[in-house]
Design a protein around this motif. Structure first.
Motif, short mmCIF file in Angstrom:
data_model
loop_
_atom_site.label_atom_id
_atom_site.label_comp_id
_atom_site.label_asym_id
_atom_site.label_seq_id
_atom_site.Cartn_x
_atom_site.Cartn_y
_atom_site.Cartn_z
N PHE A 147 -3.66 13.19 -0.28
CA PHE A 147 -2.27 12.78 -0.42
C PHE A 147 -2.10 12.02 -1.73
O PHE A 147 -3.06 11.51 -2.28
N SER A 148 -0.85 11.99 -2.18
CA SER A 148 -0.57 11.11 -3.31
C SER A 148 0.73 10.37 -3.03
O SER A 148 1.62 10.88 -2.36
N LEU A 149 0.78 9.16 -3.53
CA LEU A 149 2.00 8.36 -3.47
C LEU A 149 2.40 8.08 -4.91
O LEU A 149 1.60 7.55 -5.68
N THR A 150 3.61 8.49 -5.27
CA THR A 150 4.07 8.32 -6.64
C THR A 150 5.26 7.37 -6.64
O THR A 150 6.17 7.51 -5.82
N TRP A 151 5.22 6.41 -7.54
CA TRP A 151 6.34 5.46 -7.60
C TRP A 151 6.70 5.18 -9.05
O TRP A 151 5.83 4.90 -9.87
N THR A 152 7.99 5.31 -9.34
CA THR A 152 8.48 5.03 -10.68
C THR A 152 9.42 3.83 -10.60
O THR A 152 10.53 3.96 -10.08
N PRO A 153 8.97 2.67 -11.05
CA PRO A 153 9.83 1.49 -10.93
C PRO A 153 11.06 1.58 -11.84
O PRO A 153 10.98 2.15 -12.93
N SER A 154 12.17 1.03 -11.36
CA SER A 154 13.39 1.01 -12.15
C SER A 154 13.54 -0.36 -12.81
O SER A 154 12.78 -1.28 -12.51
N GLN A 155 14.54 -0.46 -13.66
CA GLN A 155 14.79 -1.70 -14.40
C GLN A 155 14.89 -2.91 -13.47
O GLN A 155 14.39 -3.99 -13.77
N ALA A 156 15.53 -2.68 -12.31
CA ALA A 156 15.74 -3.79 -11.37
C ALA A 156 14.41 -4.36 -10.86
O ALA A 156 14.36 -5.48 -10.36
N GLU A 157 13.35 -3.57 -10.99
CA GLU A 157 12.07 -4.00 -10.42
C GLU A 157 11.14 -4.63 -11.45
O GLU A 157 10.03 -5.04 -11.13
N GLU A 158 11.64 -4.72 -12.69
CA GLU A 158 10.82 -5.27 -13.76
C GLU A 158 10.38 -6.70 -13.44
O GLU A 158 11.17 -7.52 -12.97
N GLY A 159 9.10 -6.97 -13.67
CA GLY A 159 8.57 -8.32 -13.48
C GLY A 159 8.12 -8.60 -12.05
O GLY A 159 7.53 -9.64 -11.80
N GLY A 160 8.37 -7.68 -11.13
CA GLY A 160 7.99 -7.90 -9.73
C GLY A 160 6.65 -7.29 -9.38
O GLY A 160 6.08 -6.52 -10.14
N SER A 161 6.16 -7.67 -8.21
CA SER A 161 4.93 -7.09 -7.66
C SER A 161 5.26 -6.49 -6.31
O SER A 161 5.86 -7.17 -5.47
N PHE A 162 4.90 -5.23 -6.10
CA PHE A 162 5.36 -4.50 -4.92
C PHE A 162 4.20 -4.00 -4.08
O PHE A 162 3.33 -3.30 -4.58
N PRO A 163 4.17 -4.39 -2.80
CA PRO A 163 3.07 -4.01 -1.93
C PRO A 163 3.25 -2.61 -1.35
O PRO A 163 4.37 -2.18 -1.08
N ILE A 164 2.12 -1.93 -1.18
CA ILE A 164 2.11 -0.62 -0.51
C ILE A 164 0.92 -0.62 0.46
O ILE A 164 -0.19 -0.97 0.06
N CYS A 165 1.17 -0.28 1.72
CA CYS A 165 0.08 -0.17 2.69
C CYS A 165 0.07 1.25 3.24
O CYS A 165 1.11 1.90 3.32
N PHE A 166 -1.11 1.72 3.61
CA PHE A 166 -1.18 3.08 4.16
C PHE A 166 -2.35 3.23 5.12
O PHE A 166 -3.34 2.49 5.03
N VAL A 167 -2.22 4.18 6.05
CA VAL A 167 -3.34 4.64 6.86
C VAL A 167 -3.23 6.15 6.94
O VAL A 167 -2.15 6.72 6.75
N VAL A 168 -4.34 6.81 7.24
CA VAL A 168 -4.32 8.25 7.46
C VAL A 168 -4.46 8.47 8.96
O VAL A 168 -5.25 7.81 9.63
N LYS A 169 -3.63 9.37 9.45
CA LYS A 169 -3.58 9.63 10.90
C LYS A 169 -4.25 10.97 11.20
O LYS A 169 -4.03 11.94 10.47
N ALA A 170 -5.03 11.00 12.27
CA ALA A 170 -5.66 12.26 12.69
C ALA A 170 -5.39 12.47 14.18
O ALA A 170 -5.11 11.50 14.91
N ASN A 171 -5.43 13.72 14.61
CA ASN A 171 -5.21 14.05 16.01
C ASN A 171 -6.41 14.80 16.57
O ASN A 171 -7.04 15.59 15.86
N TYR A 172 -6.69 14.54 17.83
CA TYR A 172 -7.72 15.32 18.52
C TYR A 172 -7.25 15.43 19.96
O TYR A 172 -7.07 14.42 20.64
N ASN A 173 -7.04 16.64 20.45
CA ASN A 173 -6.34 16.84 21.72
C ASN A 173 -5.04 16.04 21.65
O ASN A 173 -4.30 16.20 20.70
N LEU A 174 -4.82 15.15 22.60
CA LEU A 174 -3.56 14.40 22.53
C LEU A 174 -3.76 13.00 21.96
O LEU A 174 -2.86 12.18 21.97
N ASN A 175 -4.97 12.74 21.48
CA ASN A 175 -5.25 11.39 20.98
C ASN A 175 -4.88 11.27 19.52
O ASN A 175 -4.98 12.23 18.75
#
Ligand SMILES: *[C@@H]1O[C@H](CO)[C@@H](O)[C@H](O)[C@H]1NC(C)=O
Ligand SMILES: *[C@@H]1O[C@H](CO)[C@@H](O)[C@H](O)[C@H]1NC(C)=O
Ligand SMILES: *[C@@H]1O[C@H](CO)[C@@H](O)[C@H](O)[C@H]1NC(C)=O
Ligand SMILES: *[C@@H]1O[C@H](CO)[C@@H](O)[C@H](O)[C@H]1NC(C)=O
Ligand SMILES: *[C@@H]1O[C@H](CO)[C@@H](O)[C@H](O)[C@H]1NC(C)=O
Ligand SMILES: *[C@@H]1O[C@H](CO)[C@@H](O)[C@H](O)[C@H]1NC(C)=O
Ligand SMILES: *[C@@H]1O[C@H](CO)[C@@H](O)[C@H](O)[C@H]1NC(C)=O
Ligand SMILES: *[C@@H]1O[C@H](CO)[C@@H](O)[C@H](O)[C@H]1NC(C)=O
Length: 428
Positions: free
Chosen positions: A320-348
């Motif tokens: 997977f990729s996550l792409t982010w292009t900050p805009s002028q309003a976001e200049e000078g800020g620090s922005f958090p990103i969290c992620f997990v990968v989900k898998a399935n096996y039967n119904l779990n």
């Protein structure tokens, strides 16, 4: 047009506004106006089973006036929807105030008995003596649902980034401070001040409401100066601001093996480490590449929380990729990103570890910095000896990738056009 849309959405929400899955709020101070009034930008996430909008109410102090824009963040197939609120408040002075969410209900049958939702943010905007400006809260985010099989040990290290360099500490909410209603902590999760949540195997399956309070502490004695001149003194034991971090921990049925990469997805390079830092500038896209494997289960989805303008792409099996292009309003800020990968096996459903990164958007250096020039060429050659520590072996390409990140960092400090290359490379 906009107004009628808003009314319609509010109507839809009022039919069944419960099924809460937590919230996070952070803030950045804005400008101080000539009349002493101050603007502040508050960014919040609202997590519900179905997309729901709410606004925060004033709990104490003068919270001024507000304008809010709500955008939809990631929505996971029938599990949850995260909305992002961008609220700009104008307050008459820099005196502290508190905002809260107070209502109900969380999702049904929360194992630690929480029904009503309540979350409190303390916004501190007085002028700090150490940095000569108003405080910024810690920056963090979280997914609405975090899953772990009941038989596996796991640590969740929350992102706890402070743009002012303060010490960030976490604790569970305190009922007598009205930080939640009530604050009964999940018995299966212990919290450390460094914002690490540790899960130990249990037989008590089900959803738990996790209601964390994150605070920033100064590294030395400081004073806070109010617009009217009043000073307040803080020591390193006094919190400056506080924000809520609330989510649901699902303790799922046991998995046949806790070894990552079999049922539970395992992250592979070049997935960034937890709490990794990225640097970019306005209009320059940053791409976070994520790769995971699970031999027995099937990887189905990347679940993430970040700015609502984040774009996800699936680039192959478990990639997977996550792409982010900050805009002028976001200049000078620090922005958090969290992620997990989900898998399935039967119904779990099986989730990988939780990983979070922070993206700092530098000020455009060409407009703010004048570089000294060296004669006619205007070029400097600088040698840097860099030590890269890692628990796993990193290829030269991966190290180069991290050095490219360092390049953005250098441009943040006014070196706009740096070429980086590895001259020699020694592995210990
Ligand atoms: C969420 O939306 C789905 C589909 O529209 C609906 O069936 C479900 O009842 C909704 N859940 C809640 C809590 O409103
Ligand atoms: C919650 O518990 C009640 C009573 O045990 C049960 O009837 C209901 O189906 C449960 N709800 C969910 C969403 O599991
Ligand atoms: C905050 O204090 C610094 C001096 O410590 C001063 O330069 C700055 O103008 C003050 N800022 C505001 C908004 O009053
Ligand atoms: C909760 O806050 C009260 C009031 O400040 C304090 O006396 C108490 O020790 C706190 N409880 C915990 C568990 O920190
Ligand atoms: C910080 O303030 C406290 C209480 O006001 C005082 O006891 C302490 O000596 C101060 N520490 C420093 C390093 O100034
Ligand atoms: C400044 O305002 C605070 C409350 O906002 C008040 O307690 C304090 O007395 C005021 N100080 C002066 C010098 O007016
Ligand atoms: C998504 O990834 C595919 C495969 O790498 C690529 O062809 C496509 O252009 C990407 N789309 C976006 C929007 O980046
Ligand atoms: C930056 O460097 C590239 C080549 O490395 C050059 O083409 C470009 O003109 C330079 N830009 C500036 C602003 O110096």
């Amino acid at each position: 047009m906009v107004l009628s849309l808003l009314l319609l959405l509010l109507l839809v929400c009022s039919t069944r506004a419960n099924q809460f899955l937590g919230t996070v709020m952070t803030y950045y101070p804005g400008n101080t106006n000539a009349d002493g009034s101050v603007t502040v930008q508050l960014l919040y996430k609202l997590n519900f089973e179905n997309c729901t909008m709410l606004t925060w109410e004033c709990l104490s102090g003068n919270c001024g006036t507000e304008s809010v824009v709500m955008r939809k963040g990631y929505e996971s197939n029938g599990e949850w929807c995260q909305m992002e609120g961008i609220s700009t408040r104008n307050v008459p002075s820099n005196a502290p105030f508190q905002l809260w969410l107070n209502g109900g209900d969380w999702i049904d049958n929360i194992t630690n008995g929480i029904v009503n939702w309540r979350a409190v943010t303390l916004v501190e905007l007085r002028n700090r003596s150490d940095i000569g400006k108003a405080n910024t809260s810690p920056q963090t985010t979280i997914l609405p649902d975090v899953r772990v099989p009941s038989n596996c040990q796991r640590n969740f290290n929350l992102l706890a980034f402070d743009p002012d360099g303060d010490t960030v500490r976490c604790r569970y909410g305190n009922t007598s401070l009205s930080e939640c209603n009530p604050c009964t902590p999940p018995s299966v999760l212990s919290i450390s001040p460094s914002c690490s949540l540790s899960f130990s195997p249990t037989s008590d399956e089900g959803p738990y409401a996790v209601q964390v309070v994150m605070e920033d502490f100064p590294n030395q004695n400081i004073s806070l100066t109010q617009t009217n001149g009043t000073k307040t003194f803080l020591t390193p034991n006094d919190a400056i601001s506080k924000i809520p971090v609330q989510f649901v921990l699902w303790v799922d049925p046991p998995v046949p093996s806790c070894t990552e990469g079999l049922y539970l997805p395992n992250f592979l390079p070049p997935t960034p480490n937890n709490r990794a830092q990225f640097f970019t500038i306005v209009n320059r896209a940053i791409v976070i590449n994520i790769k995971a494997e699970a031999i027995i289960s099937t990887i189905s989805e990347l679940l993430y929380s970040g700015p609502s303008t984040l774009i996800q792409n699936s680039t192959g099996a478990g990639q997977f990729s996550l792409t982010w292009t900050p805009s002028q309003a976001e200049e000078g800020g620090s922005f958090p990103i969290c992620f997990v990968v989900k898998a399935n096996y039967n119904l779990n459903i099986y989730n990988s570890d939780l990983r979070c990164v922070i993206v700092t958007v530098g000020n455009n250096p060409t407009t703010t910095t004048t570089l000294p020039t060296t004669g006619s060429s205007g070029m400097y050659v600088v040698g840097l000896s860099v030590k890269v520590s890692s628990s796993s072996q990193q290829s030269k390409d991966e190290i180069l990738y991290y050095l490219q990140q360092a390049r953005y960092y250098l441009s943040y400090y006014g070196l706009p056009n740096v070429t980086i290359n590895i001259v020699s490379y020694v592995q210990h």
